[in-house]
Design a protein around this motif. Structure first.
Motif, PDB file in Angstrom:
ATOM      1  N   PRO A 121      13.068   8.866   3.549  1.00 34.68           N
ATOM      2  CA  PRO A 121      12.068   9.947   3.589  1.00 34.68           C
ATOM      3  C   PRO A 121      11.471  10.262   2.210  1.00 34.68           C
ATOM      4  O   PRO A 121      10.258  10.461   2.083  1.00 34.68           O
ATOM      5  CB  PRO A 121      12.843  11.137   4.157  1.00 34.68           C
ATOM      6  N   TYR A 122      12.308  10.278   1.179  1.00 33.86           N
ATOM      7  CA  TYR A 122      11.796  10.590  -0.157  1.00 33.86           C
ATOM      8  C   TYR A 122      10.921   9.455  -0.684  1.00 33.86           C
ATOM      9  O   TYR A 122       9.891   9.707  -1.323  1.00 33.86           O
ATOM     10  CB  TYR A 122      12.951  10.889  -1.118  1.00 33.86           C
ATOM     11  N   CYS A 123      11.274   8.220  -0.398  1.00 37.51           N
ATOM     12  CA  CYS A 123      10.437   7.087  -0.789  1.00 37.51           C
ATOM     13  C   CYS A 123       9.045   7.249  -0.163  1.00 37.51           C
ATOM     14  O   CYS A 123       8.022   7.078  -0.841  1.00 37.51           O
ATOM     15  CB  CYS A 123      11.081   5.772  -0.355  1.00 37.51           C
ATOM     16  N   ILE A 124       8.999   7.604   1.103  1.00 36.66           N
ATOM     17  CA  ILE A 124       7.717   7.795   1.792  1.00 36.66           C
ATOM     18  C   ILE A 124       6.972   9.001   1.210  1.00 36.66           C
ATOM     19  O   ILE A 124       5.757   8.955   1.031  1.00 36.66           O
ATOM     20  CB  ILE A 124       7.940   7.877   3.310  1.00 36.66           C
ATOM     21  N   PRO A 181      14.680  15.862  -3.928  1.00 34.95           N
ATOM     22  CA  PRO A 181      14.901  16.860  -4.980  1.00 34.95           C
ATOM     23  C   PRO A 181      14.611  18.250  -4.424  1.00 34.95           C
ATOM     24  O   PRO A 181      13.750  18.411  -3.555  1.00 34.95           O
ATOM     25  CB  PRO A 181      13.871  16.481  -6.060  1.00 34.95           C
ATOM     26  N   LYS A 182      15.293  19.258  -4.917  1.00 36.49           N
ATOM     27  CA  LYS A 182      15.160  20.610  -4.376  1.00 36.49           C
ATOM     28  C   LYS A 182      13.715  21.093  -4.342  1.00 36.49           C
ATOM     29  O   LYS A 182      13.311  21.762  -3.417  1.00 36.49           O
ATOM     30  CB  LYS A 182      16.033  21.584  -5.167  1.00 36.49           C
ATOM     31  N   ASN A 183      12.907  20.721  -5.325  1.00 37.34           N
ATOM     32  CA  ASN A 183      11.516  21.188  -5.340  1.00 37.34           C
ATOM     33  C   ASN A 183      10.616  20.402  -4.387  1.00 37.34           C
ATOM     34  O   ASN A 183       9.465  20.730  -4.213  1.00 37.34           O
ATOM     35  CB  ASN A 183      10.945  21.139  -6.755  1.00 37.34           C
ATOM     36  N   LYS A 184      11.126  19.373  -3.715  1.00 31.29           N
ATOM     37  CA  LYS A 184      10.324  18.559  -2.794  1.00 31.29           C
ATOM     38  C   LYS A 184      10.700  18.785  -1.334  1.00 31.29           C
ATOM     39  O   LYS A 184      10.062  18.252  -0.456  1.00 31.29           O
ATOM     40  CB  LYS A 184      10.495  17.061  -3.099  1.00 31.29           C
ATOM     41  N   ILE A 185      11.719  19.554  -1.076  1.00 27.76           N
ATOM     42  CA  ILE A 185      12.249  19.669   0.279  1.00 27.76           C
ATOM     43  C   ILE A 185      11.196  20.184   1.270  1.00 27.76           C
ATOM     44  O   ILE A 185      11.036  19.651   2.331  1.00 27.76           O
ATOM     45  CB  ILE A 185      13.524  20.535   0.311  1.00 27.76           C
ATOM     46  N   LYS A 186      10.442  21.163   0.918  1.00 26.14           N
ATOM     47  CA  LYS A 186       9.449  21.726   1.835  1.00 26.14           C
ATOM     48  C   LYS A 186       8.019  21.462   1.363  1.00 26.14           C
ATOM     49  O   LYS A 186       7.073  21.996   1.894  1.00 26.14           O
ATOM     50  CB  LYS A 186       9.641  23.230   1.979  1.00 26.14           C
ATOM     51  N   ALA A 187       7.857  20.581   0.371  1.00 29.58           N
ATOM     52  CA  ALA A 187       6.536  20.369  -0.236  1.00 29.58           C
ATOM     53  C   ALA A 187       5.487  19.924   0.768  1.00 29.58           C
ATOM     54  O   ALA A 187       4.340  20.348   0.693  1.00 29.58           O
ATOM     55  CB  ALA A 187       6.640  19.345  -1.361  1.00 29.58           C
ATOM     56  N   LEU A 205       7.089   9.935  -1.902  1.00 28.71           N
ATOM     57  CA  LEU A 205       6.559   9.480  -3.194  1.00 28.71           C
ATOM     58  C   LEU A 205       5.307   8.626  -3.048  1.00 28.71           C
ATOM     59  O   LEU A 205       4.527   8.506  -3.994  1.00 28.71           O
ATOM     60  CB  LEU A 205       7.635   8.709  -3.970  1.00 28.71           C
ATOM     61  N   MET A 206       5.111   8.044  -1.869  1.00 30.40           N
ATOM     62  CA  MET A 206       3.919   7.232  -1.607  1.00 30.40           C
ATOM     63  C   MET A 206       2.851   8.043  -0.866  1.00 30.40           C
ATOM     64  O   MET A 206       1.916   7.482  -0.307  1.00 30.40           O
ATOM     65  CB  MET A 206       4.298   5.986  -0.804  1.00 30.40           C
ATOM     66  N   ASP A 207       3.010   9.377  -0.864  1.00 29.57           N
ATOM     67  CA  ASP A 207       2.077  10.286  -0.188  1.00 29.57           C
ATOM     68  C   ASP A 207       1.994  10.032   1.312  1.00 29.57           C
ATOM     69  O   ASP A 207       0.955  10.237   1.933  1.00 29.57           O
ATOM     70  CB  ASP A 207       0.673  10.215  -0.820  1.00 29.57           C
ATOM     71  N   GLY A 208       3.115   9.593   1.882  1.00 25.17           N
ATOM     72  CA  GLY A 208       3.174   9.385   3.322  1.00 25.17           C
ATOM     73  C   GLY A 208       3.532  10.667   4.046  1.00 25.17           C
ATOM     74  O   GLY A 208       3.666  11.729   3.428  1.00 25.17           O
ATOM     75  N   LYS A 268       0.861  -1.191   0.000  1.00 24.69           N
ATOM     76  CA  LYS A 268       0.000   0.000   0.000  1.00 24.69           C
ATOM     77  C   LYS A 268       0.897   1.240   0.000  1.00 24.69           C
ATOM     78  O   LYS A 268       1.697   1.419  -0.892  1.00 24.69           O
ATOM     79  CB  LYS A 268      -0.982  -0.041   1.152  1.00 24.69           C
ATOM     80  N   SER A 269       0.776   2.098   1.025  1.00 21.87           N
ATOM     81  CA  SER A 269       1.588   3.319   1.093  1.00 21.87           C
ATOM     82  C   SER A 269       2.677   3.218   2.151  1.00 21.87           C
ATOM     83  O   SER A 269       3.057   4.215   2.761  1.00 21.87           O
ATOM     84  CB  SER A 269       0.688   4.522   1.403  1.00 21.87           C
ATOM     85  N   SER A 270       3.183   2.002   2.348  1.00 23.02           N
ATOM     86  CA  SER A 270       4.200   1.787   3.380  1.00 23.02           C
ATOM     87  C   SER A 270       5.434   1.108   2.800  1.00 23.02           C
ATOM     88  O   SER A 270       5.331   0.279   1.897  1.00 23.02           O
ATOM     89  CB  SER A 270       3.638   0.904   4.496  1.00 23.02           C
ATOM     90  N   LEU A 271       6.565   1.454   3.374  1.00 19.81           N
ATOM     91  CA  LEU A 271       7.838   0.844   3.034  1.00 19.81           C
ATOM     92  C   LEU A 271       8.199  -0.150   4.128  1.00 19.81           C
ATOM     93  O   LEU A 271       8.120   0.180   5.315  1.00 19.81           O
ATOM     94  CB  LEU A 271       8.921   1.926   2.929  1.00 19.81           C
ATOM     95  N   ILE A 272       8.566  -1.368   3.728  1.00 22.44           N
ATOM     96  CA  ILE A 272       8.978  -2.412   4.671  1.00 22.44           C
ATOM     97  C   ILE A 272      10.432  -2.740   4.371  1.00 22.44           C
ATOM     98  O   ILE A 272      10.782  -3.011   3.216  1.00 22.44           O
ATOM     99  CB  ILE A 272       8.100  -3.665   4.542  1.00 22.44           C
ATOM    100  N   ILE A 273      11.275  -2.699   5.387  1.00 21.36           N
ATOM    101  CA  ILE A 273      12.710  -2.951   5.218  1.00 21.36           C
ATOM    102  C   ILE A 273      13.143  -4.021   6.205  1.00 21.36           C
ATOM    103  O   ILE A 273      12.839  -3.946   7.389  1.00 21.36           O
ATOM    104  CB  ILE A 273      13.539  -1.671   5.473  1.00 21.36           C
TER     105      ILE A 273
END
Length: 182
Positions: free
Chosen positions: A151-154, A174-180, A156-159, A125-130
């Protein structure tokens, strides 16, 4: 504001039976406390090396407890009881093999037996499992290698937006995602 939930699962027959204290799960919590500035709470379980129980615990943490990240420790070696990667693959929608590849490469800097480790990662779903190895020292080495991508993977999954202590670990965004999401 709701705290971010992160699941931590120690997979160990002996720790779950109380033969010894779990140091691995605590090492994950300690490391995440150093890495994260965001408010977060852990859902922490110690369970035996039973594939069906590992699967049920991961599913519960993702589907019912809404953890954006689930980190397991233990059960990644070559012994017959080591079934954490199989349980992870069984419950994931998609696999993320780069995590395991990088963790093994990092571990090879310290021990030649790192090639015996079968840790992996995947998405449900919207979770990362490691999956991490079971030794606290290895946990720190592996998490420091892969955490910059988490953090970026999460994202990208709207977490939830995971704010990190950049004096300790620098996440990649990415620079445009830092404070998104902040």
């Amino acid at each position: 504001m709701l705290k971010t939930k992160i699941g931590i699962i120690t997979v160990s027959d002996r720790a779950s039976a109380g033969v010894y204290e779990d140091e691995s799960g605590k090492a994950i919590i300690d490391t995440l406390n150093e890495y994260l500035n965001s408010e977060w709470t852990d859902l922490y379980e110690i369970i035996p090396d039973e594939q069906d129980l590992i699967e049920k615990t991961i599913i519960d943490m993702v589907d019912n407890q809404n953890c954006c990240l689930v980190i397991t420790t233990g059960g990644t070696g070559p012994s017959k009881r080591d079934v954490t990667p199989e349980a992870t693959e069984a419950v994931c929608d998609r696999m993320m093999p780069g995590f395991g590849e990088l963790m093994r490469a990092e571990s090879l800097k310290y021990v030649p037996t790192a090639i015996l480790s079968r840790q992996t990662a995947g998405l449900r779903k919207s979770s990362l499992i490691i999956n991490l190895p079971g030794k606290p020292k290895s946990i720190r080495e592996c998490l420091s290698a892969v955490f910059p991508a988490i953090p970026y993977c999460i994202d990208l999954m709207d977490g939830p937006f995971l704010e990190c202590n950049e004096d300790v670990i620098k996440p990649f965004r990415p620079k445009n995602k830092i404070k998104a999401n902040s």
